[in-house]
Enzyme design. Structure first.
Site, PDB file in Angstrom:
ATOM      1  N   LYS A   1       0.848  -1.203   0.000  1.00 43.16           N
ATOM      2  CA  LYS A   1       0.000   0.000   0.000  1.00 43.16           C
ATOM      3  C   LYS A   1       0.879   1.247   0.000  1.00 43.16           C
ATOM      4  CE  LYS A   1      -3.846  -2.353   2.140  1.00 43.16           C
ATOM      5  NZ  LYS A   1      -4.548  -2.780   3.358  1.00 43.16           N
TER       6      LYS A   1
ATOM      7  N   GLN B   1      -4.798  -1.355   9.527  1.00 43.63           N
ATOM      8  CA  GLN B   1      -4.740  -2.689   8.927  1.00 43.63           C
ATOM      9  C   GLN B   1      -5.392  -3.714   9.863  1.00 43.63           C
ATOM     10  OE1 GLN B   1      -3.445  -3.414   5.766  1.00 43.63           O
ATOM     11  NE2 GLN B   1      -4.310  -5.442   6.133  1.00 43.63           N
TER      12      GLN B   1
ATOM     13  N   ASP C   1     -11.101   2.986   4.024  1.00 44.53           N
ATOM     14  CA  ASP C   1     -11.483   1.570   3.977  1.00 44.53           C
ATOM     15  C   ASP C   1     -13.008   1.433   3.907  1.00 44.53           C
ATOM     16  OD1 ASP C   1      -9.861  -0.587   3.719  1.00 44.53           O
ATOM     17  OD2 ASP C   1      -9.511  -0.904   5.864  1.00 44.53           O
TER      18      ASP C   1
END
Ligand code: NDP
Length: 296
Positions: free
Chosen positions: A54, A98, A121
């Site tokens: 990422k 994460q 997200d």
């Protein structure tokens, strides 16, 4: 085998190119360089690889990447105060914590602490609600990637029958919302669905997001269906040597490809789309936070 392979790597590359062009335009016209903060707690090896990918792709797209690595022993208070700092930092347009988090940390509370305007997200209840209500929102990355692949294969989805197998908040439910918004007629199937095979055989678009290797068999597929395999499962592969493993999806690929018109491979299908959509969400967040309009 008759199905066309939907090449997620190629579609993702094109999307990353679009993102890089939008980033360059944002910098030239408005002096804004979007920033994505990724928070990794603990030492999970797969998570470390995802976070490194990422960060690399964020920089390659011309954006700023802020990596925060915290020990597995981090308290919830410590993590929440980092999230509060990132919420307040104007250089940060997107915040991604994460998952999964080490045991003892409540992912729901952490996600709810993220500023919904920076929740790239798309997991904050505010963004889930906005998606449900049809209001512009930050949409979870994997479902957004599925929608883009389906659109790339079919164009207009109006009136098509879609079956989504799996109802998680991360994948199945948002995929169903996105396909509903695209005017498909959507059935959301799960572990309690009766006669899953015949439900799946109705599908012009079949999305498998279950986490069970190869459970969608060839006789689940309607002739000419478009099949999107979200599953990523590591299985033993003695044919490659002792102790070796390989990745397979939730769909028995060869069987399904004999009947489908198009299908995503694993790996190389949905997987590459996820980070590309994260980058796209970060640019969207940077624009919306500054009152700039984002095309739907
Ligand atoms: P979850 O475990 O959260 O959800 C699985 C869903 O599948 C549940 O809704 C469950 O039903 C349903 N299910 C389980 N068994 C059956 C069955 N026998 N028949 C029908 N439905 C069943 O998984 P996720 O949604 O998080 O992930 C799904 C898959 O996608 C995994 O393989 C994951 O690795 C992969 N994934 C891939 C990503 C990518 O970038 N490509 C990103 C995210 C996930 P119920 O609700 O009734 O329990």
């Amino acid at each position: 085998m008759s199905a066309r392979v939907i090449d997620g790597k190629r579609v993702a590359e094109a999307l990353r190119g679009e993102v890089a062009a939008r980033v360059a335009a944002l910098e030239t016209r408005h002096g804004v360089k979007p920033g994505l903060a990724v928070v990794l707690v603990g030492e999970d090896p797969a998570s470390k690889v995802y976070v490194a990918n990422k960060a690399r792709q964020t920089v390659e797209a011309g954006m700023r990447s802020f990596e925060h690595k915290l020990p597995a022993t981090t308290s919830e208070g410590g993590l929440l105060s980092l999230v509060a700092r990132l919420n307040a930092d104007d250089a940060v347009d997107g915040i991604l914590v994460q998952l999964p988090l080490p045991s003892g940390l409540d992912a729901t509370r952490v996600i709810e602490a993220i500023d919904p305007a920076k929740d790239v997200d798309g997991l904050h209840p505010m963004n889930a609600g906005r998606l449900m209500a049809g209001i512009p929102a930050l949409v979870p990355c994997t479902p957004l990637g599925c929608q883009k692949l389906i659109r790339s294969a079919l164009g207009d989805l109006t009136g098509l029958e879609a079956v989504v197998v799996g109802r998680s908040i991360l994948v199945g439910k948002p995929v169903a919302q996105l396909l509903t918004a695209d005017n498909a007629t959507v059935t959301l199937a799960h572990s309690r669905t009766r006669d899953l095979a015949s439900v799946c055989r109705r599908a012009d678009i079949l999305v498998a997001a279950v986490g069970k290797p190869l459970m969608i068999r060839g006789d689940f597929i309607k002739k000419g269906a478009v099949v999107i395999d979200v599953g990523i499962n590591r299985v033993p592969a003695p044919e490659l040597g002792e102790g070796r493993t390989r990745l397979v999806g939730d769909v028995a690929y060869e069987e399904a490809a004999a009947t489908a018109s198009a299908i995503t491979p694993v790996p190389g299908g949905v997987g590459p789309m996820t980070i590309a959509c994260l980058l796209s969400n970060t640019v969207d967040a940077a624009m919306r936070r500054r009152g700039l309009s984002v095309k739907a």
